[in-house]
Design a protein around this motif. Sequence first.
Motif, PDB file in Angstrom:
ATOM      1  N   GLN A 211       0.826  -1.205   0.000  1.00  0.00           N
ATOM      2  CA  GLN A 211       0.000   0.000   0.000  1.00  0.00           C
ATOM      3  C   GLN A 211       0.866   1.264   0.000  1.00  0.00           C
ATOM      4  N   THR A 253      -5.568  -2.236   0.323  1.00  0.00           N
ATOM      5  CA  THR A 253      -5.565  -1.687  -1.039  1.00  0.00           C
ATOM      6  C   THR A 253      -6.845  -0.932  -1.344  1.00  0.00           C
ATOM      7  N   VAL A 256      -6.847   2.621  -0.057  1.00  0.00           N
ATOM      8  CA  VAL A 256      -6.064   3.549  -0.876  1.00  0.00           C
ATOM      9  C   VAL A 256      -6.837   3.905  -2.144  1.00  0.00           C
TER      10      VAL A 256
END
Length: 461
Positions: A211, A253, A256
Motif C-alpha cells: 500500500q 488496497t 487507498v
Amino acid sequence: MNDLLDALNENDPEDSGRGVHRPRPPLAVRMRPRTLDELVGQQHLLGPGSPLRQLAEHPDTGPAGPSSVILYGPPGIGKTTIAHVIARATDRKFVELSAITAGVKDVRRVLEQAKDDRDLRGLTTVLFLDEIHRFNKAQQDALLPGVENRVVVLVAATTENPSFSVISPLLSRSLMLTLRPLTDADLMELATRAVSDERGFNGEVELPDEQRETIVRLAQGDARRVLTVLEAAGAVAWNAAGKNPRTPVRIETEHVQLAMDQAVQRYDRDGDQHYDIISAFIKSIRGSDADAALHYLARMLAAGEDPRFVARRLMISASEDIGMADPSALPLAVAAAQSVQLVGMPEARIMLAQATVHLATAPKSNASYMALNQAQADVAAGKGSRVPDHLRDAHYPGAKQLGHGVGYVYSHDAPHSIATQQYAPDDLLGVDYYQPTENGAERSIGQRLAKLRQIIRGKRQ
C-alpha cells in the motif's frame, strides 16, 4: 484515532469545553520539517556550508548578511517547507504572501513593517512569496528595494523557470536554488515517518509495503500528495473498522483506492512541463523509441493538451528527422493532422498514435534539413551571384536582347528529361548541399542523385 477523524472534519463534543470541534491541521502541515535535517531529498542543497544551510542555521552572520533565495521546482517537493525552516531562525519574523492574491500595496505594506521591525525591534523579516512567476514586472519591481537593502529576506517559490518568469534585477540580487524531484525512496521514507511520528499517526495505523508503494506511485513525486492520500486512506481504514477498533488499523488496497483512484498527471500547458514533455516526445521519435514516444503522447492527452499542437509537431518531425529516408512520413503526419481536425477527440488519439509509431519506427535522415541550413548560411554570408542569364525570365519584350533565356535547354527535350546545363550561380558551382544518408529510401536517392549531378554538370563517365 482523533487525527484521522479530524481529517474528515468530524465533531468532537469534548473539544475545549465549547462543544465545537476545531479540526487539527492536515497531516502534510503537521509533518512539515522543523529543521533542514528533517527534509527528505534535496541533499545537493544541504551540504555543510551550503548557502541554504548558512541561511537557515547561521542566518545573520558573515559580512554580507542573509541572502534572498528563489526556489525553483515542481509542486510538492519542499519549497514552502524550506521557507518555514529558514524562518525558524532566532529573531526572525515570518510573513507569507501569495502572488495569486497579493498586489503592489501588499508588498509595500510588508516592506514598511519589516523596516520598522528591523530598526525598532531588531527583527529580521522572512518574506515567503509563493508563485512569484504570477507577479507582473511592476509587482516584482516593488520587491527590489526591500531585497537590495536587505529589509527582508525574500524566499520566493516558483514552478516555472525563473530565467523566463522573474525579472533580471531580482534574479541578480538573489540565489537561485533548483530543487530536484523527490525519488520514490524519499517518498517512502516520508510515508513511513508519518505513520510512526507523534505528529502523524503515532503508530495508530499500519501501512504495508504494498500500500505504501501504491501511494507513492499515485503521488507522482509530490510529497504533499503522499501525505494527503495517506491521511485519507487512514481515515477510510479507521471508519471501515467500525466503532472502537483495536489499533493499529491496517490500511488495505481498497482503502487507498477509495482515497485516490488514479494518479493526477502533473502538466502545465503554459509552463515547463508543456515544453519538457513535448521535447521528450519528439526526441523519443527521433531516437526511434516508439514505446517512450507513446508514453509521452499518453501523458499529454491525459493532461488535456491540444491534439492539434501534437499533430503540428509530428508534421515538423516528419520532415526534420525523417525526411527523404521515408518520403511517406510527411503525408502520413499531414493526414493525421487533418484527421484530428475532422474527427476530434477522443477518437483522434488513434490517428496520433499511428503517426507516432510510424515516425518512430521509420528510417531517419535530417539531410534535407541540414542542406537547407547550409544554403541559408551561404545566403546570409552573401554568397550567390546573379542568376545565370539563360535561366532568367524571358517572357517580356526585349528580354532576348538582354540575353535572358538565350541558350536555355528545356529539360523535357533532353534524354531522360535531364539536360546538361548550369543552374547554380557562378560562385556556387559544384556545391553539394544535399548529402543523402544510407538510411531507408535515401540510399537509392543518393545513387540517383550522383548520376543526376554528373549529367547536369557535364561529367558523364
